[in-house]
Design a protein around this motif. Structure first.
Motif, PDB file in Angstrom:
ATOM      1  N   THR A   1       0.812  -1.218   0.000  1.00  0.00           N
ATOM      2  CA  THR A   1       0.000   0.000   0.000  1.00  0.00           C
ATOM      3  C   THR A   1       0.846   1.269   0.000  1.00  0.00           C
ATOM      4  O   THR A   1       0.623   2.179  -0.799  1.00  0.00           O
ATOM      5  N   LEU A   2       1.814   1.306   0.905  1.00  0.00           N
ATOM      6  CA  LEU A   2       2.649   2.504   1.052  1.00  0.00           C
ATOM      7  C   LEU A   2       3.380   2.800  -0.255  1.00  0.00           C
ATOM      8  O   LEU A   2       3.529   3.958  -0.649  1.00  0.00           O
ATOM      9  N   GLY A   3       3.802   1.743  -0.935  1.00  0.00           N
ATOM     10  CA  GLY A   3       4.498   1.905  -2.206  1.00  0.00           C
ATOM     11  C   GLY A   3       3.609   2.570  -3.236  1.00  0.00           C
ATOM     12  O   GLY A   3       4.026   3.503  -3.928  1.00  0.00           O
ATOM     13  N   LEU A   4       2.352   2.091  -3.326  1.00  0.00           N
ATOM     14  CA  LEU A   4       1.423   2.682  -4.289  1.00  0.00           C
ATOM     15  C   LEU A   4       1.183   4.149  -3.979  1.00  0.00           C
ATOM     16  O   LEU A   4       1.196   5.005  -4.874  1.00  0.00           O
TER      17      LEU A   4
ATOM     18  N   THR B   1       3.053   6.370  -2.320  1.00  0.00           N
ATOM     19  CA  THR B   1       4.197   7.240  -2.617  1.00  0.00           C
ATOM     20  C   THR B   1       4.458   7.318  -4.120  1.00  0.00           C
ATOM     21  O   THR B   1       4.788   8.374  -4.639  1.00  0.00           O
ATOM     22  N   LEU B   2       4.269   6.197  -4.794  1.00  0.00           N
ATOM     23  CA  LEU B   2       4.493   6.169  -6.248  1.00  0.00           C
ATOM     24  C   LEU B   2       3.545   7.135  -6.959  1.00  0.00           C
ATOM     25  O   LEU B   2       3.965   7.990  -7.747  1.00  0.00           O
TER      26      LEU B   2
ATOM     27  N   ALA C   1       1.868   9.582  -5.627  1.00  0.00           N
ATOM     28  CA  ALA C   1       2.072  10.961  -5.166  1.00  0.00           C
ATOM     29  C   ALA C   1       3.217  11.617  -5.931  1.00  0.00           C
ATOM     30  O   ALA C   1       3.147  12.784  -6.299  1.00  0.00           O
ATOM     31  N   LEU C   2       4.266  10.831  -6.175  1.00  0.00           N
ATOM     32  CA  LEU C   2       5.410  11.381  -6.895  1.00  0.00           C
ATOM     33  C   LEU C   2       5.064  11.624  -8.360  1.00  0.00           C
ATOM     34  O   LEU C   2       5.472  12.602  -8.965  1.00  0.00           O
ATOM     35  N   LEU C   3       4.242  10.708  -8.930  1.00  0.00           N
ATOM     36  CA  LEU C   3       3.863  10.836 -10.338  1.00  0.00           C
ATOM     37  C   LEU C   3       2.882  11.977 -10.560  1.00  0.00           C
ATOM     38  O   LEU C   3       2.987  12.719 -11.532  1.00  0.00           O
TER      39      LEU C   3
ATOM     40  N   ILE D   1       1.119  16.412  -5.201  1.00  0.00           N
ATOM     41  CA  ILE D   1       0.291  16.461  -4.003  1.00  0.00           C
ATOM     42  C   ILE D   1      -1.127  16.833  -4.404  1.00  0.00           C
ATOM     43  O   ILE D   1      -1.334  17.679  -5.261  1.00  0.00           O
TER      44      ILE D   1
ATOM     45  N   MET E   1      -5.049   6.764   5.858  1.00  0.00           N
ATOM     46  CA  MET E   1      -4.083   7.098   6.907  1.00  0.00           C
ATOM     47  C   MET E   1      -2.728   7.436   6.312  1.00  0.00           C
ATOM     48  O   MET E   1      -2.098   8.412   6.655  1.00  0.00           O
ATOM     49  N   LEU E   2      -2.287   6.570   5.371  1.00  0.00           N
ATOM     50  CA  LEU E   2      -0.977   6.765   4.761  1.00  0.00           C
ATOM     51  C   LEU E   2      -0.988   7.946   3.805  1.00  0.00           C
ATOM     52  O   LEU E   2       0.047   8.532   3.528  1.00  0.00           O
TER      53      LEU E   2
ATOM     54  N   TYR F   1       0.636  10.948   4.825  1.00  0.00           N
ATOM     55  CA  TYR F   1       2.097  10.963   4.731  1.00  0.00           C
ATOM     56  C   TYR F   1       2.571  11.786   3.535  1.00  0.00           C
ATOM     57  O   TYR F   1       3.585  12.453   3.596  1.00  0.00           O
ATOM     58  N   VAL F   2       1.812  11.701   2.428  1.00  0.00           N
ATOM     59  CA  VAL F   2       2.219  12.450   1.241  1.00  0.00           C
ATOM     60  C   VAL F   2       1.550  13.821   1.173  1.00  0.00           C
ATOM     61  O   VAL F   2       1.529  14.450   0.140  1.00  0.00           O
TER      62      VAL F   2
ATOM     63  N   PHE G   1       1.531  11.600  11.886  1.00  0.00           N
ATOM     64  CA  PHE G   1       2.761  12.070  11.249  1.00  0.00           C
ATOM     65  C   PHE G   1       3.290  13.335  11.910  1.00  0.00           C
ATOM     66  O   PHE G   1       4.488  13.556  11.968  1.00  0.00           O
TER      67      PHE G   1
ATOM     68  N   LEU H   1      -0.603   0.952  10.608  1.00  0.00           N
ATOM     69  CA  LEU H   1       0.252   1.985  11.204  1.00  0.00           C
ATOM     70  C   LEU H   1      -0.177   2.345  12.634  1.00  0.00           C
ATOM     71  O   LEU H   1       0.655   2.388  13.532  1.00  0.00           O
TER      72      LEU H   1
ATOM     73  N   SER I   1       3.719  -7.957   2.532  1.00  0.00           N
ATOM     74  CA  SER I   1       3.314  -6.650   2.036  1.00  0.00           C
ATOM     75  C   SER I   1       3.204  -5.627   3.184  1.00  0.00           C
ATOM     76  O   SER I   1       3.573  -4.470   3.031  1.00  0.00           O
TER      77      SER I   1
ATOM     78  N   THR J   1       6.275  -3.389   4.929  1.00  0.00           N
ATOM     79  CA  THR J   1       6.722  -2.115   4.356  1.00  0.00           C
ATOM     80  C   THR J   1       6.225  -0.903   5.138  1.00  0.00           C
ATOM     81  O   THR J   1       6.886   0.131   5.145  1.00  0.00           O
ATOM     82  N   VAL J   2       5.052  -1.037   5.791  1.00  0.00           N
ATOM     83  CA  VAL J   2       4.478   0.115   6.506  1.00  0.00           C
ATOM     84  C   VAL J   2       5.422   0.587   7.614  1.00  0.00           C
ATOM     85  O   VAL J   2       5.483   1.776   7.930  1.00  0.00           O
TER      86      VAL J   2
ATOM     87  N   PHE K   1      10.402   3.270  -0.304  1.00  0.00           N
ATOM     88  CA  PHE K   1       9.272   4.173  -0.584  1.00  0.00           C
ATOM     89  C   PHE K   1       9.508   5.504   0.093  1.00  0.00           C
ATOM     90  O   PHE K   1       9.345   6.571  -0.506  1.00  0.00           O
TER      91      PHE K   1
ATOM     92  N   PHE L   1      10.430   8.774  -1.970  1.00  0.00           N
ATOM     93  CA  PHE L   1       9.469   9.877  -1.976  1.00  0.00           C
ATOM     94  C   PHE L   1      10.149  11.167  -1.526  1.00  0.00           C
ATOM     95  O   PHE L   1       9.956  12.221  -2.127  1.00  0.00           O
TER      96      PHE L   1
ATOM     97  N   LEU M   1      11.779   8.227  -8.575  1.00  0.00           N
ATOM     98  CA  LEU M   1      10.688   7.328  -8.945  1.00  0.00           C
ATOM     99  C   LEU M   1      11.163   5.870  -9.010  1.00  0.00           C
ATOM    100  O   LEU M   1      10.465   4.951  -8.559  1.00  0.00           O
TER     101      LEU M   1
ATOM    102  N   ILE N   1      11.144   4.025  -5.650  1.00  0.00           N
ATOM    103  CA  ILE N   1       9.829   3.567  -5.192  1.00  0.00           C
ATOM    104  C   ILE N   1       9.381   2.364  -6.020  1.00  0.00           C
ATOM    105  O   ILE N   1       8.923   1.351  -5.472  1.00  0.00           O
TER     106      ILE N   1
ATOM    107  N   VAL O   1       8.301  -1.427  -4.796  1.00  0.00           N
ATOM    108  CA  VAL O   1       7.033  -2.111  -5.091  1.00  0.00           C
ATOM    109  C   VAL O   1       7.322  -3.471  -5.738  1.00  0.00           C
ATOM    110  O   VAL O   1       6.796  -4.507  -5.326  1.00  0.00           O
TER     111      VAL O   1
END
Lengths: 223, 216
Positions: free
Chosen positions: A76-79, A81-82, A84-86, A89, A164-165, A168-169, A179, B63, B150, B153-154, B167, B171, B176, B179, B183
């Protein structure tokens, strides 16, 4: 940190100062709830019709099952942040992550709901002259309703956690408190935020659990 | 791609600590779920209670649980032990209902026949009930393994080293590829573990090739 961090967290929660204004608890909770509802609804618009179609026709069954399984492996966190960067915000990135994570549960729920209908019941409906559409809407969906709601339950659990995550972004929601606490080494604030998210998640889960019980057709075996 | 090649040692290091955090909770959840499921199956009200508690536990986002546990268990927020305890709880929440279903899927008549053939209770459990419940147990372990890997990672958000750090770091620095690498490596690790479990299941239960793929 001197006293018991849990007591300090409770004191923070009880302080009326934190219950008003744009970063107050009610507004943050509403934001969190809003993200969750929006995410689940958008995902449902895609996944539920698709799941019903797969369940009714059996076409694409293998793909649906594989997708639901593989989605569990996606971090989840990876998706978050990914995206958000793409996408920068804003709400688009987290929303996209919510949808990706909520679709598998909803798809599996809708698909399993249709498939759970007894084939002889479906054949009986067909023999009585019902059209395929009538069979789907009047037999298969009502019988499988608890499983469809179960898909919503799974999706909601996923999205509450992901929302929740999203804080973070850079977005709002109850994750902000955690956070904020993490950044300022304020453990009681992190606990207070955590308690709020857990309360919201459990409340939503209980509401959907009750809905699941209420939508069960009379005389049907509990799912 | 070049980022991955240049930082391969970092990624391998994170993969190692990732596995070290994921494996104990998977094993603990499996080992503890067997007696808990047997106990729950013995009493109807206990079974209902266990399934309800599991469902609610699983509804708690990861979290906040990672944040709350140190205050209860007494470890630091950044301690890997804290993550392991939280993930064991999630593993149990998934595995106990699965194990309960697995034991209930074993035909009672078969168990009675085993008793009639002279199996003592312990031997009957190990040599008849457990192997017959095996395929459904395996399906449960597979779900626990994939979701645990999975979820590790949190912990990256809190600064606990795992592939999740890719991540957080990616970030923060706007990389990119970092990250994406996180994944892909996490998903591949999860799917490899899953495939390994399937092979293990085939080796241990050669009779179950047709049913082992069943997933909840």
């Amino acid at each position: 940190m001197t006293g018991n961090p849990f007591l300090e967290a409770l004191a923070w929660l009880a302080d009326p100062v934190h219950w008003s204004g744009p970063s107050g608890i009610p507004l943050r909770t509403l934001e969190h709830l809003g993200y969750t509802v929006l995410g689940v609804l958008v995902a449902a618009l895609i996944a539920v019709p698709l799941g019903l179609l797969v369940g009714h026709t059996g076409v694409g069954k293998g793909v649906a099952v594989t997708a639901a399984g593989a989605a569990r492996a996606l971090p989840t966190l990876g998706l978050v942040t990914l995206f958000a960067l793409l996408l920068g915000i804003g709400l688009t990135a987290p929303l996209l992550a919510f949808v990706v994570l909520a679709v598998p549960s909803l798809l599996a729920g809708a698909y399993a709901a249709v498939e759970s209908a007894d084939p002889s019941t479906v054949d009986a409906a067909r023999a009585q002259g019902m059209t395929e559409w009538q069979i789907l809407t009047k037999v298969e969906i009502p019988l499988g309703m608890p499983l469809i709601v179960g898909g919503f339950r799974g999706a909601t659990v996923q999205v509450v956690a992901t929302a929740m995550l999203a804080a973070y972004v850079g977005n709002g929601g109850l994750g902000r408190y955690i956070f904020l606490g993490l950044g300022s080494q304020d453990y009681p604030l992190m606990i207070a935020g955590s308690l709020l998210v857990i309360a919201l998640a459990l409340l939503l889960d209980l509401v959907l659990l009750l809905t699941q019980r209420l939508t069960a057709p009379r005389g049907a075996l509990p799912a | 791609m070049s980022w991955v090649l240049q930082n391969l040692d970092v990624i391998i290091g994170y993969t190692g600590s990732h596995l070290l955090q994921a494996l104990p909770p998977i094993l603990i959840a499996f080992a503890l779920s067997l007696p808990m499921a047997k106990l729950a199956n013995a009493r109807g009200w206990l079974r209902t209670g266990v399934t309800t508690t599991s469902g609610l536990l699983y509804a708690i986002p990861s979290l906040p649980l990672f944040v709350l546990l140190p205050g209860i268990v007494g470890t630091g927020v950044r301690s890997p032990l804290n993550i392991a305890v939280a993930l064991s709880l999630y593993g149990l929440a998934l595995m106990v209902p699965a194990a309960s279903d697995a034991f209930r899927s074993v035909d009672r008549i078969v168990l009675s026949s085993a008793t009639a053939q002279g199996y003592a209770p312990g031997a009957r459990f190990l040599r008849v009930e457990l192997p017959l419940a095996g395929p459904v147990l395996l399906a449960g372990v597979r779900v626990v393994a994939v979701s645990t890997i999975s979820l590790v990672t949190v912990g990256g958000v809190l600064g606990v080293p795992s592939l999740g750090m890719l991540f957080v770091d990616g970030f923060r620095r706007g990389i990119l590829a970092e990250i994406a690498a996180g994944v892909v490596f996490t998903a591949v690790l999860a799917l490899l573990t899953d495939a390994l479990l399937v092979l293990l299941g085939r080796a241990l239960m050669p009779w179950s090739r047709t049913t082992a793929g069943r997933r909840s």
